[in-house]
Design a protein around this motif. Structure first.
Motif, PDB file in Angstrom:
ATOM      1  N   THR A  84      95.727  55.556  21.733  1.00  0.00           N
ATOM      2  CA  THR A  84      94.980  56.603  22.417  1.00  0.00           C
ATOM      3  C   THR A  84      95.843  57.844  22.516  1.00  0.00           C
ATOM      4  OG1 THR A  84      95.791  55.910  24.583  1.00  0.00           O
ATOM      5  CG2 THR A  84      93.781  54.861  23.778  1.00  0.00           C
ATOM      6  N   VAL A  85      95.311  58.879  23.139  1.00  0.00           N
ATOM      7  CA  VAL A  85      96.049  60.132  23.266  1.00  0.00           C
ATOM      8  C   VAL A  85      97.373  59.919  23.991  1.00  0.00           C
ATOM      9  CG1 VAL A  85      95.985  62.442  24.266  1.00  0.00           C
ATOM     10  CG2 VAL A  85      93.935  61.485  23.225  1.00  0.00           C
ATOM     11  N   THR A  86      97.420  58.944  24.901  1.00  0.00           N
ATOM     12  CA  THR A  86      98.627  58.715  25.689  1.00  0.00           C
ATOM     13  C   THR A  86      99.537  57.657  25.078  1.00  0.00           C
ATOM     14  OG1 THR A  86      97.441  57.095  27.048  1.00  0.00           O
ATOM     15  CG2 THR A  86      97.483  59.369  27.835  1.00  0.00           C
ATOM     16  N   ALA A  87      99.239  57.239  23.837  1.00  0.00           N
ATOM     17  CA  ALA A  87     100.045  56.185  23.210  1.00  0.00           C
ATOM     18  C   ALA A  87     101.486  56.645  23.026  1.00  0.00           C
ATOM     19  CB  ALA A  87      99.450  55.810  21.854  1.00  0.00           C
ATOM     20  N   ASP A  88     102.421  55.691  23.105  1.00  0.00           N
ATOM     21  CA  ASP A  88     103.818  56.042  22.895  1.00  0.00           C
ATOM     22  C   ASP A  88     104.106  56.184  21.407  1.00  0.00           C
ATOM     23  OD1 ASP A  88     103.965  53.482  21.865  1.00  0.00           O
ATOM     24  OD2 ASP A  88     104.917  52.636  23.646  1.00  0.00           O
ATOM     25  N   ASP A  89     105.291  56.694  21.098  1.00  0.00           N
ATOM     26  CA  ASP A  89     105.643  56.939  19.702  1.00  0.00           C
ATOM     27  C   ASP A  89     105.714  55.647  18.893  1.00  0.00           C
ATOM     28  OD1 ASP A  89     105.727  59.634  20.104  1.00  0.00           O
ATOM     29  OD2 ASP A  89     107.890  59.739  20.402  1.00  0.00           O
ATOM     30  N   ASP A  90     106.119  54.550  19.526  1.00  0.00           N
ATOM     31  CA  ASP A  90     106.195  53.278  18.804  1.00  0.00           C
ATOM     32  C   ASP A  90     104.803  52.820  18.367  1.00  0.00           C
ATOM     33  OD1 ASP A  90     108.927  53.162  19.045  1.00  0.00           O
ATOM     34  OD2 ASP A  90     108.903  51.899  20.838  1.00  0.00           O
ATOM     35  N   GLY A  91     103.832  52.959  19.271  1.00  0.00           N
ATOM     36  CA  GLY A  91     102.465  52.581  18.923  1.00  0.00           C
ATOM     37  C   GLY A  91     101.918  53.453  17.813  1.00  0.00           C
ATOM     38  N   PHE A  92     102.232  54.738  17.880  1.00  0.00           N
ATOM     39  CA  PHE A  92     101.802  55.663  16.834  1.00  0.00           C
ATOM     40  C   PHE A  92     102.391  55.267  15.484  1.00  0.00           C
ATOM     41  CE2 PHE A  92     103.275  59.170  14.213  1.00  0.00           C
ATOM     42  CZ  PHE A  92     102.081  59.777  13.877  1.00  0.00           C
ATOM     43  N   GLU A  93     103.679  54.941  15.469  1.00  0.00           N
ATOM     44  CA  GLU A  93     104.346  54.607  14.210  1.00  0.00           C
ATOM     45  C   GLU A  93     103.793  53.317  13.618  1.00  0.00           C
ATOM     46  OE1 GLU A  93     106.624  55.120  10.942  1.00  0.00           O
ATOM     47  OE2 GLU A  93     106.243  56.540  12.566  1.00  0.00           O
ATOM     48  N   ARG A  94     103.442  52.356  14.467  1.00  0.00           N
ATOM     49  CA  ARG A  94     102.857  51.110  13.959  1.00  0.00           C
ATOM     50  C   ARG A  94     101.548  51.386  13.237  1.00  0.00           C
ATOM     51  NH1 ARG A  94     104.559  49.091  18.962  1.00  0.00           N
ATOM     52  NH2 ARG A  94     102.452  49.247  19.826  1.00  0.00           N
ATOM     53  N   LEU A  95     100.737  52.252  13.829  1.00  0.00           N
ATOM     54  CA  LEU A  95      99.462  52.576  13.199  1.00  0.00           C
ATOM     55  C   LEU A  95      99.673  53.378  11.918  1.00  0.00           C
ATOM     56  CD1 LEU A  95      96.435  52.337  13.352  1.00  0.00           C
ATOM     57  CD2 LEU A  95      96.381  54.464  14.646  1.00  0.00           C
ATOM     58  N   ALA A  96     100.651  54.275  11.932  1.00  0.00           N
ATOM     59  CA  ALA A  96     100.947  55.070  10.736  1.00  0.00           C
ATOM     60  C   ALA A  96     101.341  54.163   9.577  1.00  0.00           C
ATOM     61  CB  ALA A  96     102.061  56.073  11.034  1.00  0.00           C
ATOM     62  N   LYS A  97     102.070  53.108   9.875  1.00  0.00           N
ATOM     63  CA  LYS A  97     102.482  52.178   8.822  1.00  0.00           C
ATOM     64  C   LYS A  97     101.279  51.457   8.226  1.00  0.00           C
ATOM     65  CE  LYS A  97     107.224  51.254  10.337  1.00  0.00           C
ATOM     66  NZ  LYS A  97     108.193  50.220  10.779  1.00  0.00           N
ATOM     67  N   VAL A  98     100.354  51.042   9.079  1.00  0.00           N
ATOM     68  CA  VAL A  98      99.152  50.371   8.581  1.00  0.00           C
ATOM     69  C   VAL A  98      98.327  51.343   7.744  1.00  0.00           C
ATOM     70  CG1 VAL A  98      96.983  49.280   9.238  1.00  0.00           C
ATOM     71  CG2 VAL A  98      99.065  48.743  10.497  1.00  0.00           C
ATOM     72  N   LEU A  99      98.193  52.565   8.236  1.00  0.00           N
ATOM     73  CA  LEU A  99      97.402  53.581   7.545  1.00  0.00           C
ATOM     74  C   LEU A  99      98.014  53.944   6.197  1.00  0.00           C
ATOM     75  CD1 LEU A  99      94.909  55.445   8.046  1.00  0.00           C
ATOM     76  CD2 LEU A  99      96.535  57.168   8.849  1.00  0.00           C
ATOM     77  N   SER A 100      99.336  53.863   6.098  1.00  0.00           N
ATOM     78  CA  SER A 100     100.025  54.295   4.880  1.00  0.00           C
ATOM     79  C   SER A 100      99.666  53.455   3.665  1.00  0.00           C
ATOM     80  CB  SER A 100     101.543  54.253   5.093  1.00  0.00           C
ATOM     81  OG  SER A 100     102.012  52.918   5.189  1.00  0.00           O
ATOM     82  N   VAL A 101      99.207  52.239   3.875  1.00  0.00           N
ATOM     83  CA  VAL A 101      98.868  51.374   2.741  1.00  0.00           C
ATOM     84  C   VAL A 101      97.627  51.889   2.012  1.00  0.00           C
ATOM     85  CG1 VAL A 101      98.209  49.044   2.035  1.00  0.00           C
ATOM     86  CG2 VAL A 101      99.920  49.369   3.835  1.00  0.00           C
ATOM     87  N   ASP A 102      96.627  52.342   2.768  1.00  0.00           N
ATOM     88  CA  ASP A 102      95.382  52.814   2.166  1.00  0.00           C
ATOM     89  C   ASP A 102      95.328  54.333   2.016  1.00  0.00           C
ATOM     90  OD1 ASP A 102      93.972  50.230   2.019  1.00  0.00           O
ATOM     91  OD2 ASP A 102      94.100  50.306   4.201  1.00  0.00           O
ATOM     92  N   HIS A 103      96.050  55.043   2.872  1.00  0.00           N
ATOM     93  CA  HIS A 103      96.005  56.511   2.858  1.00  0.00           C
ATOM     94  C   HIS A 103      97.422  57.086   2.915  1.00  0.00           C
ATOM     95  CE1 HIS A 103      91.653  56.308   3.662  1.00  0.00           C
ATOM     96  NE2 HIS A 103      91.954  55.365   4.536  1.00  0.00           N
ATOM     97  N   PRO A 104      98.252  56.786   1.917  1.00  0.00           N
ATOM     98  CA  PRO A 104      99.652  57.237   1.980  1.00  0.00           C
ATOM     99  C   PRO A 104      99.805  58.750   2.051  1.00  0.00           C
ATOM    100  CG  PRO A 104      99.101  56.446  -0.226  1.00  0.00           C
ATOM    101  CD  PRO A 104      97.971  56.051   0.661  1.00  0.00           C
ATOM    102  N   THR A 105      98.932  59.475   1.372  1.00  0.00           N
ATOM    103  CA  THR A 105      99.032  60.934   1.395  1.00  0.00           C
ATOM    104  C   THR A 105      98.697  61.487   2.775  1.00  0.00           C
ATOM    105  OG1 THR A 105      98.411  61.047  -0.942  1.00  0.00           O
ATOM    106  CG2 THR A 105      98.229  63.070   0.337  1.00  0.00           C
ATOM    107  N   ALA A 106      97.715  60.872   3.426  1.00  0.00           N
ATOM    108  CA  ALA A 106      97.285  61.355   4.738  1.00  0.00           C
ATOM    109  C   ALA A 106      98.293  61.053   5.836  1.00  0.00           C
ATOM    110  CB  ALA A 106      95.938  60.732   5.111  1.00  0.00           C
ATOM    111  N   VAL A 107      99.191  60.107   5.590  1.00  0.00           N
ATOM    112  CA  VAL A 107     100.167  59.752   6.615  1.00  0.00           C
ATOM    113  C   VAL A 107     101.059  60.945   6.954  1.00  0.00           C
ATOM    114  CG1 VAL A 107     102.254  58.384   7.038  1.00  0.00           C
ATOM    115  CG2 VAL A 107     100.183  57.279   6.259  1.00  0.00           C
ATOM    116  N   ALA A 108     101.378  61.760   5.950  1.00  0.00           N
ATOM    117  CA  ALA A 108     102.185  62.952   6.211  1.00  0.00           C
ATOM    118  C   ALA A 108     101.454  63.865   7.188  1.00  0.00           C
ATOM    119  CB  ALA A 108     102.482  63.685   4.907  1.00  0.00           C
TER     120      ALA A 108
END
Length: 209
Positions: A123-147
């Motif tokens: 959510t908007v209040t998520a910590d950086d660790d939670g954000f990074e975990r989601l970014a890693k999952v997203l990077s598999v299908d949308h690597p360009t969008a992760v940037a």
């Protein structure tokens, strides 16, 4: 005959050793090439983060394994239309209330990801660790969008720190646009919100015509 036999054995052993060495060097190279092709700039980011190529490639390989356990689904045409219309409203909202527009842009991204089946969307209040975990999952299908996703996160922090800086808020909105576009599979071309100063110039020009 004994000497010939020994020579043959030695030759076979040497050939096997050479083949093993060649295979040992080729396989890692192929793995690196596959990961670079799959993740693009995310590969470089991961290597930089870990400071070690082997550790970075292990990280990326684990992401692929983790992704196999997540069942995503294609958004329906109706869902895509709804989310696209919502994005148009968010861009229009930016003119009058940039802070609210950026907040709603993130909410839209979260909704799209949940609709697609991504787990544990922060959510908007998520910590950086939670954000990074989601970014890693997203990077598999949308690597360009992760940037864009990471840039969005950074720009969001800047916007929260100084909500009077319209340019920071605009950067956040543009970054969300890139991620939304990738998640929806492409949005129709839309004019990005101009900075406040440019809007004032445009308004003055129109009045003078």
């Amino acid at each position: 005959m004994v000497i010939i036999a020994i020579v043959v054995v030695v030759a076979v052993v040497l050939a096997g050793g050479i083949a093993f060495a060649a295979r040992s060097s080729i396989l890692p190279a192929r793995r690196t090439a596959r990961l670079k092709q799959r993740f693009g700039t995310e590969y470089d980011h991961t290597v930089e983060t870990h400071g070690d190529t082997a550790a970075a490639e292990q990280d990326l390989a684990e992401r692929l394994d983790h992704r196999k356990g997540i069942e995503l689904r294609e958004l329906t045409d109706e869902e895509r239309r709804t989310h696209t219309d919502t994005w148009a409203s968010v861009q229009q909202e930016f003119v009058d209330d940039p802070v609210r527009a950026v907040h709603d842009a993130r909410g839209l991204v979260e909704t799209i990801m949940r609709d697609a089946g991504y787990p544990d969307v922060p959510t908007v209040t998520a910590d950086d660790d939670g954000f990074e975990r989601l970014a890693k999952v997203l990077s598999v299908d949308h690597p360009t969008a992760v940037a864009d996703f990471r840039r969005t996160h950074a720009a969001g922090h800047l916007a929260e720190a100084d909500q009077e800086q319209t340019e920071n808020l605009r950067e956040a909105l543009v970054a969300y646009r890139g991620l939304t576009d990738s998640l929806l599979g492409g949005l129709p071309p839309r004019k990005e919100p101009a900075p406040a100063g440019e809007r004032a110039v445009e308004s003055t020009t129109e009045e003078g015509q």
